[in-house]
Write an enzyme that holds these catalytic residues in place. Structure first.
Site, PDB file in Angstrom:
ATOM      1  N   GLU A  47      35.154 -62.451 -65.034  1.00  0.00           N
ATOM      2  CA  GLU A  47      33.875 -63.023 -64.568  1.00  0.00           C
ATOM      3  C   GLU A  47      32.940 -61.875 -64.155  1.00  0.00           C
ATOM      4  OE1 GLU A  47      34.247 -64.567 -60.565  1.00  0.00           O
ATOM      5  OE2 GLU A  47      32.698 -66.082 -60.888  1.00  0.00           O
ATOM      6  N   ASN A 107      26.145 -68.537 -63.776  1.00  0.00           N
ATOM      7  CA  ASN A 107      27.328 -67.671 -63.871  1.00  0.00           C
ATOM      8  C   ASN A 107      28.008 -68.083 -65.178  1.00  0.00           C
ATOM      9  OD1 ASN A 107      29.781 -66.361 -63.592  1.00  0.00           O
ATOM     10  ND2 ASN A 107      29.984 -66.829 -61.409  1.00  0.00           N
ATOM     11  N   LYS A 124      29.474 -71.741 -65.325  1.00  0.00           N
ATOM     12  CA  LYS A 124      30.402 -72.131 -64.243  1.00  0.00           C
ATOM     13  C   LYS A 124      29.938 -73.374 -63.497  1.00  0.00           C
ATOM     14  CE  LYS A 124      32.674 -69.878 -60.266  1.00  0.00           C
ATOM     15  NZ  LYS A 124      32.781 -68.557 -59.588  1.00  0.00           N
ATOM     16  N   GLU A 143      27.335 -67.480 -54.098  1.00  0.00           N
ATOM     17  CA  GLU A 143      27.207 -67.982 -55.484  1.00  0.00           C
ATOM     18  C   GLU A 143      26.256 -69.169 -55.559  1.00  0.00           C
ATOM     19  OE1 GLU A 143      30.338 -68.039 -58.384  1.00  0.00           O
ATOM     20  OE2 GLU A 143      31.706 -67.218 -56.893  1.00  0.00           O
TER      21      GLU A 143
END
Ligand code: CDT
Length: 321
Positions: A47, A107, A124, A143
């Protein structure tokens, strides 16, 4: 025809905040070369592989964070990954921060064919952490500030890899691996290979004193091994590991088979390639027996799972006597 896929998981060591993409990309190209020498047909990177795990850093104005995102792929900074794929005839999975032309931030992960074509993109869905600066935390996990929830669902594509022919490929990103719903969404599309990258802090900042340090790795492996077993698939779970500007991320990258067994595991917290030969026909056993979904799933009993996100307390029972 043999369906033995030579799969490489390319764990990355730390990337410091001050380091440019050239440093990360150079290391990744070297790992691709090693993967090629070891006969791999596909290589899976973590990631947010091109930068430090920047969601630990608070930025008031998101436009000042634009340098963490890729605005196109390939780009000047990432072109050598695409060139290496072609040169070594190897497909690769890359996690990165995506900023779309209309300004949205995700993401994201892509799987790229050796020709340089993007075969599959995933954004994501299970974003951990928080969106505002949290003064209670010594390290932020922002995030939810830096990314929108992914809008592509959990796609699976059947695409050729190396000598193996078509493979059912799916993806998840880091925190997704903890959610059985993510695995089952891929399993429902007969996924054979799940590519998943992660950046997981060694210490849980939300720890209220109940989570022992060693359980962090256990929970990561437990989730991936259970997901593979219950959905009859292989997975490469690949870390960005080590200490980034004083913040430790664990490694322990693994390749797992449909029995839930670990076939290969990284032993360092640095750049490290692990390789396993994955006989994709192993997926058939689970899929046609204990996890034959068509025969055994009971969707009529699963309504609660889609009806709400949160759980509710059960009715209380009290003894009559
Ligand atoms: N990157 C990522 O998703 N990391 C999370 C950390 C959870 S602690 C806020 C993970 O699930 O590994």
């Amino acid at each position: 025809m043999s369906r033995k896929l030579v799969l490489a998981a390319a764990q990355l060591g730390p990337i410091q905040k001050a380091e440019g993409r050239d440093v990360a990309v150079g290391r990744m190209v070297r790992l691709m070369e090693t993967a090629h020498r070891r006969g791999a047909e596909v290589v899976v990177f973590p990631e947010l592989a091109l930068t430090t795990f920047f969601p630990r850093w608070y930025e008031e104005d998101l436009t000042n964070a634009d340098h963490w995102y890729e605005h196109s792929l390939p780009s000047n900074a990432t072109a050598s990954l695409f060139e290496a794929a072609r040169k070594f005839n190897i497909g690769f999975h890359l996690g990165y921060a995506e900023k779309t032309p209309d300004g949205r931030r995700f993401n994201t992960a892509v799987y790229v064919h050796p020709t340089g074509e993007v075969v599959l993109k995933y954004r994501k869905i299970h974003l951990p952490g928080h969106s505002e600066y949290d003064p209670q935390r010594t390290v932020q996990h922002l995030e939810k500030r830096y990314f929108e929830v992914g809008n592509l669902g959990f796609p699976v594509v059947r695409a050729p890899i190396g000598d193996v022919g078509p493979v059912n490929i799916g993806m998840m990103i880091c925190n997704d691996r903890r959610w059985p719903e993510a695995w089952r969404s891929l399993g429902m599309q007969q996924v054979e290979l799940v590519m998943l990258g992660y950046n997981t802090p060694s210490l849980n900042m939300e720890n209220r004193g109940f989570e022992a340090h060693h359980l962090r790795v256990f929970h990561s492996h437990l989730s991936i091994q259970a997901g593979c077993y219950q959905n009859a698939c292989f997975a490469a779970g690949v870390a960005k590991a080590g200490t980034e500007d004083g913040h430790e991320l664990f490694g322990h990258s693994i390749i797992v088979n449909p029995s839930g067994e670990i076939m290969a595991q990284a032993t360092s917290w640095d750049d490290e390639l692990i390789v396993a030969e994955c006989d994709l026909d192993m997926c058939t056993l689970g899929r046609t027996t204990i996890f034959n979904f068509a025969n055994h799933r009971r969707p009529e009993a699963y309504g609660r799972i889609l009806a709400s996100a949160g759980s509710e307390a059960p009715a209380a029972w009290t003894p009559k006597g």
